[in-house]
Scaffold this active site. Sequence first.
Site, PDB file in Angstrom:
ATOM      1  N   GLY A 229     -50.688  38.290 -18.871  1.00 15.95           N
ATOM      2  CA  GLY A 229     -51.020  37.532 -17.664  1.00 15.95           C
ATOM      3  C   GLY A 229     -51.714  38.279 -16.557  1.00 15.95           C
ATOM      4  O   GLY A 229     -52.207  37.651 -15.606  1.00 15.95           O
ATOM      5  N   GLU A 265     -47.615  41.913 -23.708  1.00 17.31           N
ATOM      6  CA  GLU A 265     -48.597  41.171 -24.513  1.00 17.31           C
ATOM      7  C   GLU A 265     -49.884  40.948 -23.718  1.00 17.31           C
ATOM      8  O   GLU A 265     -50.294  39.805 -23.501  1.00 17.31           O
ATOM      9  CB  GLU A 265     -48.034  39.792 -24.891  1.00 17.31           C
ATOM     10  CG  GLU A 265     -46.724  39.785 -25.626  1.00 17.31           C
ATOM     11  CD  GLU A 265     -46.099  38.378 -25.690  1.00 17.31           C
ATOM     12  OE1 GLU A 265     -46.665  37.425 -25.127  1.00 17.31           O
ATOM     13  OE2 GLU A 265     -45.035  38.247 -26.309  1.00 17.31           O
ATOM     14  N   PRO A 266     -50.543  41.990 -23.259  1.00 15.15           N
ATOM     15  CA  PRO A 266     -51.750  41.772 -22.460  1.00 15.15           C
ATOM     16  C   PRO A 266     -52.926  41.310 -23.313  1.00 15.15           C
ATOM     17  O   PRO A 266     -53.046  41.695 -24.476  1.00 15.15           O
ATOM     18  CB  PRO A 266     -52.038  43.160 -21.882  1.00 15.15           C
ATOM     19  CG  PRO A 266     -51.474  44.107 -22.893  1.00 15.15           C
ATOM     20  CD  PRO A 266     -50.264  43.420 -23.473  1.00 15.15           C
ATOM     21  N   ARG A 304     -65.289  28.937 -20.371  1.00 15.47           N
ATOM     22  CA  ARG A 304     -64.419  29.134 -19.210  1.00 15.47           C
ATOM     23  C   ARG A 304     -64.892  28.417 -17.949  1.00 15.47           C
ATOM     24  O   ARG A 304     -64.096  27.749 -17.288  1.00 15.47           O
ATOM     25  CB  ARG A 304     -64.195  30.627 -18.926  1.00 15.47           C
ATOM     26  CG  ARG A 304     -63.615  31.408 -20.118  1.00 15.47           C
ATOM     27  CD  ARG A 304     -63.085  32.775 -19.748  1.00 15.47           C
ATOM     28  NE  ARG A 304     -61.930  32.666 -18.895  1.00 15.47           N
ATOM     29  CZ  ARG A 304     -61.937  32.820 -17.588  1.00 15.47           C
ATOM     30  NH1 ARG A 304     -63.037  33.198 -16.971  1.00 15.47           N
ATOM     31  NH2 ARG A 304     -60.844  32.643 -16.883  1.00 15.47           N
ATOM     32  N   TYR A 308     -62.285  25.737 -16.574  1.00 13.31           N
ATOM     33  CA  TYR A 308     -61.438  26.165 -15.447  1.00 13.31           C
ATOM     34  C   TYR A 308     -62.243  26.434 -14.181  1.00 13.31           C
ATOM     35  O   TYR A 308     -61.770  27.106 -13.270  1.00 13.31           O
ATOM     36  CB  TYR A 308     -60.667  27.463 -15.767  1.00 13.31           C
ATOM     37  CG  TYR A 308     -60.198  27.617 -17.183  1.00 13.31           C
ATOM     38  CD1 TYR A 308     -59.146  26.854 -17.670  1.00 13.31           C
ATOM     39  CD2 TYR A 308     -60.803  28.537 -18.037  1.00 13.31           C
ATOM     40  CE1 TYR A 308     -58.702  27.014 -18.975  1.00 13.31           C
ATOM     41  CE2 TYR A 308     -60.369  28.698 -19.343  1.00 13.31           C
ATOM     42  CZ  TYR A 308     -59.316  27.929 -19.806  1.00 13.31           C
ATOM     43  OH  TYR A 308     -58.886  28.088 -21.100  1.00 13.31           O
ATOM     44  N   CYS A 333     -75.560  18.879 -24.010  1.00 13.85           N
ATOM     45  CA  CYS A 333     -75.656  17.538 -23.422  1.00 13.85           C
ATOM     46  C   CYS A 333     -74.333  17.106 -22.817  1.00 13.85           C
ATOM     47  O   CYS A 333     -73.661  16.189 -23.314  1.00 13.85           O
ATOM     48  CB  CYS A 333     -76.124  16.556 -24.484  1.00 13.85           C
ATOM     49  SG  CYS A 333     -77.745  17.004 -25.090  1.00 13.85           S
ATOM     50  N   GLU A 334     -73.915  17.811 -21.792  1.00 12.18           N
ATOM     51  CA  GLU A 334     -72.686  17.530 -21.042  1.00 12.18           C
ATOM     52  C   GLU A 334     -72.943  17.959 -19.605  1.00 12.18           C
ATOM     53  O   GLU A 334     -73.462  19.054 -19.368  1.00 12.18           O
ATOM     54  CB  GLU A 334     -71.512  18.392 -21.555  1.00 12.18           C
ATOM     55  CG  GLU A 334     -71.008  18.066 -22.917  1.00 12.18           C
ATOM     56  CD  GLU A 334     -70.112  16.836 -22.977  1.00 12.18           C
ATOM     57  OE1 GLU A 334     -69.531  16.445 -21.942  1.00 12.18           O
ATOM     58  OE2 GLU A 334     -70.029  16.261 -24.064  1.00 12.18           O
ATOM     59  N   TYR A 362     -61.504  35.481 -23.964  1.00  7.22           N
ATOM     60  CA  TYR A 362     -61.607  34.027 -24.054  1.00  7.22           C
ATOM     61  C   TYR A 362     -63.066  33.563 -23.994  1.00  7.22           C
ATOM     62  O   TYR A 362     -63.386  32.526 -23.422  1.00  7.22           O
ATOM     63  CB  TYR A 362     -60.741  33.360 -22.969  1.00  7.22           C
ATOM     64  CG  TYR A 362     -59.316  33.857 -22.983  1.00  7.22           C
ATOM     65  CD1 TYR A 362     -58.467  33.528 -24.032  1.00  7.22           C
ATOM     66  CD2 TYR A 362     -58.831  34.722 -21.990  1.00  7.22           C
ATOM     67  CE1 TYR A 362     -57.167  34.023 -24.080  1.00  7.22           C
ATOM     68  CE2 TYR A 362     -57.533  35.214 -22.031  1.00  7.22           C
ATOM     69  CZ  TYR A 362     -56.706  34.861 -23.077  1.00  7.22           C
ATOM     70  OH  TYR A 362     -55.422  35.347 -23.123  1.00  7.22           O
TER      71      TYR A 362
HETATM   72  N1  LLP Z   1     -48.721  36.055 -24.335  1.00  6.65           N
HETATM   73  C1  LLP Z   1     -48.708  34.714 -24.475  1.00  6.65           C
HETATM   74  C2  LLP Z   1     -47.508  34.067 -25.026  1.00  6.65           C
HETATM   75  C3  LLP Z   1     -49.830  33.955 -24.090  1.00  6.65           C
HETATM   76  O1  LLP Z   1     -49.803  32.632 -24.193  1.00  6.65           O
HETATM   77  C4  LLP Z   1     -50.970  34.615 -23.566  1.00  6.65           C
HETATM   78  C5  LLP Z   1     -52.161  33.860 -23.172  1.00  6.65           C
HETATM   79  C6  LLP Z   1     -50.944  36.016 -23.467  1.00  6.65           C
HETATM   80  C7  LLP Z   1     -49.803  36.703 -23.847  1.00  6.65           C
HETATM   81  C8  LLP Z   1     -52.087  36.814 -22.927  1.00  6.65           C
HETATM   82  O2  LLP Z   1     -52.351  36.485 -21.600  1.00  6.65           O
HETATM   83  P1  LLP Z   1     -53.439  37.307 -20.747  1.00  6.65           P
HETATM   84  O3  LLP Z   1     -52.930  38.719 -20.600  1.00  6.65           O
HETATM   85  O4  LLP Z   1     -54.717  37.254 -21.482  1.00  6.65           O
HETATM   86  O5  LLP Z   1     -53.501  36.578 -19.453  1.00  6.65           O
HETATM   87  N2  LLP Z   1     -58.333  30.604 -22.066  1.00  6.65           N
HETATM   88  C9  LLP Z   1     -57.781  30.936 -20.780  1.00  6.65           C
HETATM   89  C10 LLP Z   1     -56.567  31.821 -20.887  1.00  6.65           C
HETATM   90  C11 LLP Z   1     -55.494  31.276 -21.807  1.00  6.65           C
HETATM   91  C12 LLP Z   1     -54.312  32.210 -21.944  1.00  6.65           C
HETATM   92  C13 LLP Z   1     -53.436  31.790 -23.066  1.00  6.65           C
HETATM   93  N3  LLP Z   1     -52.267  32.593 -23.265  1.00  6.65           N
HETATM   94  C14 LLP Z   1     -58.875  31.574 -19.925  1.00  6.65           C
HETATM   95  O6  LLP Z   1     -59.994  31.718 -20.392  1.00  6.65           O
HETATM   96  O7  LLP Z   1     -58.638  31.913 -18.749  1.00  6.65           O
END
Ligand code: LLP
Length: 389
Positions: A229, A265-266, A304, A308, A333-334, A362
Site C-alpha cells: 500500500g 507485500e509491496p 489508470r 482512477y 473509442c471511449e 499496474y
Molecule cells: N497485498 C494485497 C492483498 C493487495 O491487494 C495489494 C494490491 C498489494 C498487496 C499491493 O499493494 P501496493 O503496494 O501496490 O499498493 N490498480 C490499482 C491498484 C490496485 C491494488 C490492488 N491490491 C492502481 O493502479 O492504482
Amino acid sequence: MSQFFFGKTDLVQLTANHSRPFYFYNLDDAVTRARAFMKHGTRVHYAMKANSNARLLQAFAREGLGVDVVSLGEMQKALALGLDPKKIIFSGVGKDREELESALQHRILQINVESFEELQHLEAICQERRAHMDIALRLNIHLEAPTHKNIQTATPESKFGLDQRQLPDVLGWLKASPRRVKLKSLTVHIGSQILDVPVFEKMSVEIGKIYSGVKAQGFSLERLDLGGGLGIDYKTKGEDDLARLEQYMKVLLQSHATGAEIMLEPGRFLVARMGVLLAKVVYVKKTADRQFVILNAGMNNLMRPALYQSYHRIEPLAPREGSENYSIVGPICESTDVFAADRRMNVVERGDWVGIFDAGAYGAVMANTYNESQLPAEWSVLNGAMEVT
Ligand code: LLP
C-alpha cells in the site's frame, strides 16, 4: 540528434526503432528499491499483480524477495520461472478449488484466507488430500485509508478480508476440533497508493493488538503480514520516495511489540518508477477551444487515468520551443480515454514521441486488447543489457 535520458538509457535512441507504443523498464531502479526494503530484515513478498514481467520477477528473486500471488495464473508463472514455493503466499477473495488444490500441491508458504467460507472450504480440501496448510487470516479492520475510494480495501463495505467482528467465531471454529489448516499469521492490507505514514502506524498498532490477543488464546502465531500500500507521489520524480520508505518501515517495525516476524507485500513502491510508457503523437488536433494531442497509446495500454483519474507525468522526448495547454488522449473509442484533460506541456508535433512516466506498476498488467489493439511490448534494461520479455 537530441537525447532524453531515463536512468542510463537514451529514450530518443530507444524509440528510433519503434512505431507502436511500448513499455520500457529500468530494472536497476526496481532492484535498488528492493534492496532498500530488504535491508530492514523483514520478509518481502512482492505483490506481482503490480507487474509480472518475467525478467523483473527473476531479478527480485535473486535479491531474495518472495511473491504474493492472487490467481492460479500468477502462481503458475512464478513457479515456471523457478521461484521458491516456500516464498510464495496466496491472497485474494475468490480462490476456487483448483487454486487452493494447486497451492497445496506445490506446498507454498501460506494462504491468506479472506473469509470463513474460504477457511472451511480449504479445511475440507486439506482433509480430502490428507494435507496440512499454513494460513494467515486477512482481517478487515475497518480503517479508511486516505486514497482513491476505488483502491481502499478495509472499509466495512469492502469485499476484502474477514470482518474483524467474525474473528471470535473463526477462532472458536479453529479450536473446536483438530484442524488441518494451521493458523500461523494474521494479515492486513488497507488499500493502495497511500502516502500518509501515520495511517500505517494506526494499522500496525491495531493489528498488533489483535495479534497479541490471538496468541494469548493459545494459537502459535509466528508471522505478522502487514500487506502493501505504500504509495508514490506521482507529481514528483521520486526525490522523497526513499525517505518515505524509511518512515514507513520505522512505524511498522516499532508500533507493536508482538515479537512476530514481519512480512510485507509491496507492489507499486517497488516498480512504479522504473516504468515509462512510450507513445507516438498521431495528430495534434485543434478545435475552437482546445488542442488535443492524440497518441497511439490509450487506456488499452495504461488504464489508470481512465479508472482512477490518476496523474502521470507526461513529457515529450523532442526538445521544441514553447509550451501549450493540451488535452492528451488516446485513440480508443471511449470518452474516458484521456491521459490528462488539461496539461501544460512542451510543444509537440505529429510523429514526436512522448513518455508517460511512473507507469511500471499496474500498467502493462492491466493492458487489454480493446478495439482489437495489440498488447504493448515490454523492453527492459538491467546491468546495461537491453531485452524484450
Ligand atoms: N497485498 C494485497 C492483498 C493487495 O491487494 C495489494 C494490491 C498489494 C498487496 C499491493 O499493494 P501496493 O503496494 O501496490 O499498493 N490498480 C490499482 C491498484 C490496485 C491494488 C490492488 N491490491 C492502481 O493502479 O492504482
